[in-house]
Design an enzyme around this catalytic site. Structure first.
Site, PDB file in Angstrom:
ATOM      1  N   LYS A   1      -9.753   2.292  -2.401  1.00  0.00           N
ATOM      2  CA  LYS A   1      -9.963   1.799  -1.050  1.00  0.00           C
ATOM      3  C   LYS A   1     -11.287   2.308  -0.485  1.00  0.00           C
ATOM      4  CE  LYS A   1      -7.494   1.741   3.415  1.00  0.00           C
ATOM      5  NZ  LYS A   1      -6.283   2.272   4.093  1.00  0.00           N
TER       6      LYS A   1
ATOM      7  N   GLU B   1       0.827  -1.205   0.000  1.00  0.00           N
ATOM      8  CA  GLU B   1       0.000   0.000   0.000  1.00  0.00           C
ATOM      9  C   GLU B   1       0.867   1.264   0.000  1.00  0.00           C
ATOM     10  OE1 GLU B   1      -3.643   1.922   2.671  1.00  0.00           O
ATOM     11  OE2 GLU B   1      -2.111   0.701   3.656  1.00  0.00           O
TER      12      GLU B   1
ATOM     13  N   CYS C   1      -5.529  -2.793   2.905  1.00  0.00           N
ATOM     14  CA  CYS C   1      -5.216  -2.516   4.300  1.00  0.00           C
ATOM     15  C   CYS C   1      -6.440  -2.579   5.244  1.00  0.00           C
ATOM     16  CB  CYS C   1      -4.493  -1.176   4.416  1.00  0.00           C
ATOM     17  SG  CYS C   1      -3.530  -1.010   5.958  1.00  0.00           S
TER      18      CYS C   1
END
Length: 278
Positions: free
Chosen positions: A119, A41, A160
């Site tokens: 995300k 990430e 994440c």
């Protein structure tokens, strides 16, 4: 299918981060001979203040176009094209007007972008060591569940903090995912207690391979204070067994995601067919 996951120690210098990624990817290609390489990430710029993040961000070409992208975008494309592999670009900062998005791009062996994921779940918390994080102050949230095809296998995308929301992973499984990628920059306190167990849980629940390339080590935040990421890049099989792991430091792992294993586990324990809710 052989997959390599890269563990990096990025900072706020984009050029240095790209050089580090190039060296690590070359090592993985030489030793592991993967068909897919995956980065962590925000590997192009981790830390730094808001102007630094915007300076490192890239305006991505329209999806499906042949237009030229920014430095990191073209680096990922060239790695895919020159080595005839799929490249999962971890995540980079995508600039869209006055907002950024934490965005994954995936390239096929011809260097064509085949998937883009923003995300969904943003990291706005205070960690057990008292440090505060507010990703939404700089980044917008995505709203699409995204999969792509690689060598006949459906792969799902997450980033994440998404790991804490199993409903996303259920949707990826329902969309046919057999391999799910989760690039990350986990903090040390959360990583030490939750990283591996959450990844194993998501693998077990979805009966999918989980590929989790991670950032490791020290970087500086907007105020110049040091922050630490946990690392421990790993690949887990659909039974939740960790098949490969990177220790502290930079490096890479390569593991074979075996469709026979996936099929056997799903056949013997058909949890998706047994599901009563959702």
């Amino acid at each position: 299918m052989r997959i390599s996951a890269i563990q990096m120690n990025p900072g706020a210098d984009k050029a240095q981060n790209i050089a580090q990624a190039r060296d690590l990817i070359q090592g993985a290609l030489t030793e592991g001979r993967p068909r897919i390489v995956a980065l962590p990430e925000m590997w192009t710029c981790l830390g730094g203040d808001r102007p630094t993040k915007f300076a490192a961000a890239e305006t991505l070409p329209p999806e499906g176009s042949k237009e030229t992208g920014g430095e990191a975008y073209e680096f990922l494309r060239e790695v895919a094209r020159s080595n005839s592999i799929h490249v999962h670009g971890g995540s980079i900062a995508e600039r869209a007007g006055d907002r950024l998005y934490n965005t994954t791009v995936v390239f096929d062996p011809d260097g064509t972008e085949i998937a883009r994921y923003r995300k969904i779940h943003l990291f706005d918390i205070v960690t057990p060591d008292g440090l505060g994080y507010r990703e939404s102050a700089t980044f917008g949230a995505g709203d699409r569940v995204v999969t792509f095809q690689a060598h006949g296998v459906t792969c799902g995308l997450s980033i994440c903090y998404d790991i804490r929301f199993p409903e996303l992973f259920l949707k990826l499984r329902q969309a046919g995912a057999e391999i799910i990628f989760l690039p990350a920059a986990f903090t040390v306190p959360t990583g030490r207690d939750h990283w591996e167990v959450l990844l194993q849980a998501r693998a077990i629940e979805t009966q999918s391979w989980i590929v989790a390339p991670a950032c490791w080590g020290r970087h500086l935040d907007a105020s110049g204070e040091p922050r630490m990421t946990f690392g421990r890049t790993l690949i887990a099989d659909p039974w939740g067994i960790v098949t490969a792991r990177v220790p502290d430091g930079t490096g890479w792992i390569t593991a074979r995601a075996d469709a026979i294993v996936t099929d056997r586990i799903r056949r013997d324990m058909p949890v998706l067919a047994h599901r009563k809710l959702a």
